[in-house]
Design a protein around this motif. Sequence first.
Motif, PDB file in Angstrom:
ATOM      1  N   THR A 290       0.835  -1.195   0.000  1.00  0.00           N
ATOM      2  CA  THR A 290       0.000   0.000   0.000  1.00  0.00           C
ATOM      3  C   THR A 290       0.875   1.252   0.000  1.00  0.00           C
ATOM      4  O   THR A 290       2.074   1.189   0.277  1.00  0.00           O
ATOM      5  N   GLU A 291       0.254   2.377  -0.281  1.00  0.00           N
ATOM      6  CA  GLU A 291       1.005   3.641  -0.302  1.00  0.00           C
ATOM      7  C   GLU A 291       1.595   3.977   1.053  1.00  0.00           C
ATOM      8  O   GLU A 291       2.615   4.670   1.134  1.00  0.00           O
ATOM      9  N   ASP A 292       0.962   3.498   2.130  1.00  0.00           N
ATOM     10  CA  ASP A 292       1.513   3.765   3.459  1.00  0.00           C
ATOM     11  C   ASP A 292       2.353   2.606   3.986  1.00  0.00           C
ATOM     12  O   ASP A 292       2.630   2.523   5.179  1.00  0.00           O
ATOM     13  N   GLY A 293       2.768   1.708   3.089  1.00  0.00           N
ATOM     14  CA  GLY A 293       3.825   0.757   3.428  1.00  0.00           C
ATOM     15  C   GLY A 293       3.411  -0.607   3.931  1.00  0.00           C
ATOM     16  O   GLY A 293       4.276  -1.424   4.272  1.00  0.00           O
ATOM     17  N   TYR A 294       2.128  -0.925   3.991  1.00  0.00           N
ATOM     18  CA  TYR A 294       1.689  -2.229   4.464  1.00  0.00           C
ATOM     19  C   TYR A 294       1.748  -3.239   3.318  1.00  0.00           C
ATOM     20  O   TYR A 294       1.298  -2.962   2.202  1.00  0.00           O
ATOM     21  N   ILE A 295       2.332  -4.394   3.594  1.00  0.00           N
ATOM     22  CA  ILE A 295       2.511  -5.428   2.578  1.00  0.00           C
ATOM     23  C   ILE A 295       1.396  -6.451   2.743  1.00  0.00           C
ATOM     24  O   ILE A 295       1.318  -7.143   3.761  1.00  0.00           O
ATOM     25  N   LEU A 296       0.525  -6.522   1.761  1.00  0.00           N
ATOM     26  CA  LEU A 296      -0.671  -7.355   1.842  1.00  0.00           C
ATOM     27  C   LEU A 296      -0.511  -8.622   1.022  1.00  0.00           C
ATOM     28  O   LEU A 296       0.012  -8.599  -0.097  1.00  0.00           O
ATOM     29  N   SER A 297      -0.982  -9.705   1.582  1.00  0.00           N
ATOM     30  CA  SER A 297      -0.988 -10.992   0.888  1.00  0.00           C
ATOM     31  C   SER A 297      -2.347 -11.208   0.236  1.00  0.00           C
ATOM     32  O   SER A 297      -3.390 -10.961   0.845  1.00  0.00           O
ATOM     33  N   VAL A 298      -2.317 -11.642  -1.005  1.00  0.00           N
ATOM     34  CA  VAL A 298      -3.541 -11.899  -1.754  1.00  0.00           C
ATOM     35  C   VAL A 298      -3.447 -13.280  -2.393  1.00  0.00           C
ATOM     36  O   VAL A 298      -2.427 -13.609  -3.003  1.00  0.00           O
ATOM     37  N   GLN A 299      -4.485 -14.090  -2.245  1.00  0.00           N
ATOM     38  CA  GLN A 299      -4.532 -15.412  -2.867  1.00  0.00           C
ATOM     39  C   GLN A 299      -5.447 -15.382  -4.086  1.00  0.00           C
ATOM     40  O   GLN A 299      -6.440 -14.646  -4.110  1.00  0.00           O
ATOM     41  N   ARG A 300      -5.111 -16.204  -5.054  1.00  0.00           N
ATOM     42  CA  ARG A 300      -5.883 -16.252  -6.303  1.00  0.00           C
ATOM     43  C   ARG A 300      -6.188 -17.701  -6.665  1.00  0.00           C
ATOM     44  O   ARG A 300      -5.294 -18.532  -6.705  1.00  0.00           O
ATOM     45  N   ILE A 301      -7.451 -17.968  -6.912  1.00  0.00           N
ATOM     46  CA  ILE A 301      -7.873 -19.257  -7.466  1.00  0.00           C
ATOM     47  C   ILE A 301      -8.290 -18.951  -8.902  1.00  0.00           C
ATOM     48  O   ILE A 301      -9.409 -18.492  -9.150  1.00  0.00           O
ATOM     49  N   PRO A 302      -7.400 -19.182  -9.865  1.00  0.00           N
ATOM     50  CA  PRO A 302      -7.631 -18.674 -11.223  1.00  0.00           C
ATOM     51  C   PRO A 302      -8.684 -19.421 -12.015  1.00  0.00           C
ATOM     52  O   PRO A 302      -9.197 -18.896 -13.006  1.00  0.00           O
ATOM     53  N   GLU A 303      -8.998 -20.640 -11.582  1.00  0.00           N
ATOM     54  CA  GLU A 303      -9.987 -21.429 -12.315  1.00  0.00           C
ATOM     55  C   GLU A 303     -10.544 -22.521 -11.423  1.00  0.00           C
ATOM     56  O   GLU A 303     -10.028 -22.784 -10.336  1.00  0.00           O
ATOM     57  N   GLY A 304     -11.601 -23.168 -11.900  1.00  0.00           N
ATOM     58  CA  GLY A 304     -12.204 -24.262 -11.157  1.00  0.00           C
ATOM     59  C   GLY A 304     -11.395 -25.542 -11.269  1.00  0.00           C
ATOM     60  O   GLY A 304     -10.376 -25.598 -11.964  1.00  0.00           O
ATOM     61  N   ARG A 305     -11.844 -26.568 -10.611  1.00  0.00           N
ATOM     62  CA  ARG A 305     -11.111 -27.828 -10.614  1.00  0.00           C
ATOM     63  C   ARG A 305     -11.006 -28.437 -12.004  1.00  0.00           C
ATOM     64  O   ARG A 305     -10.048 -29.127 -12.313  1.00  0.00           O
ATOM     65  N   VAL A 306     -12.004 -28.179 -12.847  1.00  0.00           N
ATOM     66  CA  VAL A 306     -11.974 -28.759 -14.196  1.00  0.00           C
ATOM     67  C   VAL A 306     -11.321 -27.821 -15.201  1.00  0.00           C
ATOM     68  O   VAL A 306     -11.212 -28.142 -16.386  1.00  0.00           O
ATOM     69  N   GLY A 307     -10.869 -26.642 -14.733  1.00  0.00           N
ATOM     70  CA  GLY A 307     -10.203 -25.702 -15.621  1.00  0.00           C
ATOM     71  C   GLY A 307     -11.168 -25.062 -16.582  1.00  0.00           C
ATOM     72  O   GLY A 307     -12.352 -24.883 -16.296  1.00  0.00           O
ATOM     73  N   GLY A 308     -10.660 -24.722 -17.765  1.00  0.00           N
ATOM     74  CA  GLY A 308     -11.513 -24.137 -18.796  1.00  0.00           C
ATOM     75  C   GLY A 308     -11.809 -22.687 -18.527  1.00  0.00           C
ATOM     76  O   GLY A 308     -11.293 -22.059 -17.616  1.00  0.00           O
ATOM     77  N   GLY A 309     -12.646 -22.121 -19.381  1.00  0.00           N
ATOM     78  CA  GLY A 309     -13.071 -20.736 -19.204  1.00  0.00           C
ATOM     79  C   GLY A 309     -12.245 -19.724 -19.952  1.00  0.00           C
ATOM     80  O   GLY A 309     -12.581 -18.550 -20.007  1.00  0.00           O
ATOM     81  N   GLY A 310     -11.110 -20.170 -20.550  1.00  0.00           N
ATOM     82  CA  GLY A 310     -10.311 -19.259 -21.346  1.00  0.00           C
ATOM     83  C   GLY A 310      -9.570 -18.235 -20.513  1.00  0.00           C
ATOM     84  O   GLY A 310      -9.445 -18.350 -19.303  1.00  0.00           O
ATOM     85  N   GLN A 311      -9.078 -17.199 -21.197  1.00  0.00           N
ATOM     86  CA  GLN A 311      -8.248 -16.184 -20.545  1.00  0.00           C
ATOM     87  C   GLN A 311      -9.045 -15.008 -20.001  1.00  0.00           C
ATOM     88  O   GLN A 311      -8.497 -14.150 -19.332  1.00  0.00           O
ATOM     89  N   ASN A 312     -10.312 -14.934 -20.301  1.00  0.00           N
ATOM     90  CA  ASN A 312     -11.111 -13.767 -19.925  1.00  0.00           C
ATOM     91  C   ASN A 312     -12.128 -14.067 -18.841  1.00  0.00           C
ATOM     92  O   ASN A 312     -13.230 -13.535 -18.850  1.00  0.00           O
TER      93      ASN A 312
END
Length: 417
Positions: free
Chosen positions: A72-94
């Motif tokens: 952040t601008e005031d110096g706090y380092i934040l952790s963010v998790q991402r689940i980019p797709e479902g278990r079966v994948g798919g869905g393309g890049q968008n």
Amino acid sequence: MTLHRLSNLGFLGFMTLIILVFESHPTFGSSMRGFLGVVTNENGLNAATQSAMCATSVTIHGYKCQEYEVTTEDGYILSVQRIPEGRVGGGGQNRQPVLLQHGVLVDGVTWLMNSPEQSLAMILADSGFDVWIANTRGTRYSQRHVNLDPNNPDYWNWSWDDLVVHDLPTVINLVYKQTGQKTHYVGHSLGTLVALASFSEGRQTDKIKSAALLSPIAYLSHMTTALGVVAAKSFVGEITTIFGLAEFNPLSPPVSNFVKALCLQPGVDCYDFLTAITGKNCCLNASTVDLFLKNAPQPTSTKNFVHLAQTARDGILRKYDYGRTSYNLAHYGEAKPPQYNLANIPRDLPLFLSYGGQDALSDSKDVETLLDYLKFHDVDKLHVQYVKEYAHADFIMGITAKDIVFNQIVTFFRNQH
């Protein structure tokens, strides 16, 4: 002072009652800072090292899980998790991104408490969305700073105003930078307050596609709990005069001893803590509650709780009150803190609000006050759901939430074009 007036003061106190169960729980005896083993490149993806959240709550169910870190601008380092797709994948890049923002005293794991078939994060991923999970400053995965150590009181000098100004924009910008798309937003409890305040000031609305607000918190004048009344009597002054601490760590002796004293009051039942705090949840199973106890409470700042108490006490949604005219003048140029005017939320911003009839925090009357501020919202952009039997925790951990609430959110997001 009337009983109703006292109950208005009780938000800060009765939230701490959760401590007793955590303190006595056999799996929760060690320091939270033992969980902080994640170091990644700033603003970058860490594919090799996963935090406990990814390893214990996501990948074990067959999902991909990525780690990001952003400052952040005031110096706090934040952790963010991402689940980019479902278990079966798919869905393309968008795949449409969705950002999940938790409430106070918990972290991003709150979205991963049930089975994949019942947890909102996985349901969204399996429904074709790119899911991002935020962790507010001060919680176990976001306890780093470019200059300050959490043992330094200055690290904890912030309230939810700073989440509006710094944390939320920083994480939303991360999602936008990585995906090139506006994000859908899901907030629960404090996660709704931060979003509403942000939207009212026009912050990040150009990067938000729509927002689903569960147990929305904006006004806190009608909370109903006997424990709140008892706790309120202990908060004649601000909490800093009681604890003298910058960090509000529920496992620290001052806070713990305070809560124990509350529980000795006549008529106070601290055994059924969840009902006392949130209302009578209808739909939690024992294993979910047990997992909840293993992952909470998370620390926050004392100043944050003072700000929440001010919101409850004054019945007005405004910035942090420093308590002295000279201090407020120095910070805001005004004797009183500026108000957040929720009527300024863009009328064409798609909103989905879901609230419960048994919720002791997000009381129906207070939600109706919020809805009154949204009365000029575009009719086709405001969707409101009332679940008579639900209390505060049912909206994220209820075993029936998928059928009652989560499927509605998926449909709502898919209808935004």
